[in-house]
Design a protein around this motif. Sequence first.
Motif, short mmCIF file in Angstrom:
data_model
loop_
_atom_site.label_atom_id
_atom_site.label_comp_id
_atom_site.label_asym_id
_atom_site.label_seq_id
_atom_site.Cartn_x
_atom_site.Cartn_y
_atom_site.Cartn_z
N ASP A 19 0.91 -1.30 0.08
CA ASP A 19 0.12 -0.06 -0.14
C ASP A 19 0.91 1.25 -0.10
OD1 ASP A 19 -2.16 1.89 0.20
OD2 ASP A 19 -2.80 1.08 1.95
N PRO A 20 1.49 1.67 -1.08
CA PRO A 20 2.41 2.80 -1.10
C PRO A 20 1.82 4.32 -0.82
CG PRO A 20 2.27 1.72 -3.28
CD PRO A 20 1.53 0.91 -2.53
N ALA A 21 0.15 4.13 -1.17
CA ALA A 21 -0.02 5.54 -0.77
C ALA A 21 -0.15 5.86 0.63
CB ALA A 21 -1.85 5.47 -1.08
N HIS A 22 -0.19 4.81 1.50
CA HIS A 22 -0.06 5.07 3.01
C HIS A 22 1.30 4.75 3.54
CE1 HIS A 22 -4.36 4.38 3.15
NE2 HIS A 22 -4.25 5.62 3.76
N TYR A 23 1.98 4.04 3.04
CA TYR A 23 3.37 3.57 3.56
C TYR A 23 4.66 3.81 2.55
CZ TYR A 23 0.24 0.78 6.24
OH TYR A 23 -1.00 0.54 7.13
N GLY A 24 4.50 4.40 1.42
CA GLY A 24 5.51 4.92 0.52
C GLY A 24 6.10 3.68 -0.07
N THR A 25 7.46 3.75 -0.48
CA THR A 25 7.99 2.85 -1.19
C THR A 25 9.32 2.24 -0.70
OG1 THR A 25 8.90 4.56 -2.58
CG2 THR A 25 6.78 3.45 -3.65
N VAL A 98 8.37 5.28 22.64
CA VAL A 98 7.75 6.21 21.83
C VAL A 98 7.07 5.45 20.74
CG1 VAL A 98 8.28 8.08 20.14
CG2 VAL A 98 9.43 8.01 22.38
N GLU A 99 5.71 5.66 20.54
CA GLU A 99 5.08 5.09 19.46
C GLU A 99 5.06 5.73 18.33
OE1 GLU A 99 0.90 4.67 20.54
OE2 GLU A 99 0.35 3.92 18.68
N VAL A 100 5.33 5.09 17.16
CA VAL A 100 5.22 5.60 15.83
C VAL A 100 4.57 4.93 14.76
CG1 VAL A 100 7.75 6.44 16.07
CG2 VAL A 100 7.16 4.30 15.03
N ALA A 126 2.52 10.05 14.09
CA ALA A 126 2.01 9.44 13.14
C ALA A 126 1.59 10.44 11.78
CB ALA A 126 0.51 8.91 13.70
N GLY A 127 1.81 9.94 10.80
CA GLY A 127 1.43 10.48 9.42
C GLY A 127 2.63 11.05 8.73
N PHE A 128 3.85 10.79 9.33
CA PHE A 128 4.93 11.42 8.37
C PHE A 128 5.87 10.54 7.61
CE2 PHE A 128 3.84 14.00 12.06
CZ PHE A 128 3.53 15.26 11.38
N GLY A 129 5.19 9.29 7.44
CA GLY A 129 5.94 8.09 6.42
C GLY A 129 7.25 7.84 7.35
N SER A 132 8.37 9.69 10.48
CA SER A 132 7.79 9.35 11.70
C SER A 132 8.87 8.62 12.57
CB SER A 132 6.54 8.34 11.76
OG SER A 132 5.51 9.27 11.18
N TYR A 133 9.45 7.76 11.98
CA TYR A 133 10.53 6.89 12.68
C TYR A 133 11.52 7.82 13.00
CZ TYR A 133 8.77 2.05 11.48
OH TYR A 133 7.87 1.07 11.48
N LEU A 134 12.06 8.56 12.30
CA LEU A 134 13.21 9.41 12.42
C LEU A 134 12.90 10.59 13.51
CD1 LEU A 134 14.40 10.19 8.92
CD2 LEU A 134 15.21 8.51 10.52
N LEU A 135 11.70 11.12 13.61
CA LEU A 135 11.10 11.99 14.74
C LEU A 135 10.97 11.22 16.11
CD1 LEU A 135 8.52 13.97 12.65
CD2 LEU A 135 10.45 14.80 13.72
#
Length: 150
Positions: A19-25, A98-100, A126-129, A132-135
């Motif tokens: 699902d690249p629309a939600h999770y990128g490539t 920290v939840e992402v 949530a929501g920054f692709g 989100s992990y980097l933050l």
Amino acid sequence: MAHILIMHGVNLNMFGMRDPAHYGTETLEDINRRLAELAQELGVEVEFFQSNHEGAFVERIQQACTDHTDAIVINAGAWTHYSYAIMDALAILRIPVVEVHMSNVHAREPFRHHSVLAAVSRGSIAGFGVNSYLLGLRAAHALLSSSPTV
Ligand code: DQA
């Protein structure tokens, strides 16, 4: 050096194909590489763990009680929304969690709006692709530092 455990839950090994629309490539390997680069910049050590098995995931969290893990950044995937077992395991820990989430779960189906892990986390992103992990890693690092600024 602080040791931060990055935990990826169920189906997250499929990033890149899912699902690249939600999770990128980017693949999970790409995401971990980016986290490792940021960790080097921040001067922290990161360890990665992914599992599609809830029991294995719970056991890795339990291990963090005694293995000198200083913080956890966690994307539990769909378990986020219903796993009281993972919530109970995280509640045992005395370290920041920290939840992402890659996608903006609040703008998606109603079942994704609730996180049973939120109550045992210091905060969530949530929501920054991939960001989100980097933050999330920056937030964990800030929580472990004397001046908690992200
Ligand atoms: C996810 C959001 C969850 O609702 C979903 O089940 C996932 C990924 C995210 O990173 O956006 O598997 O945690």
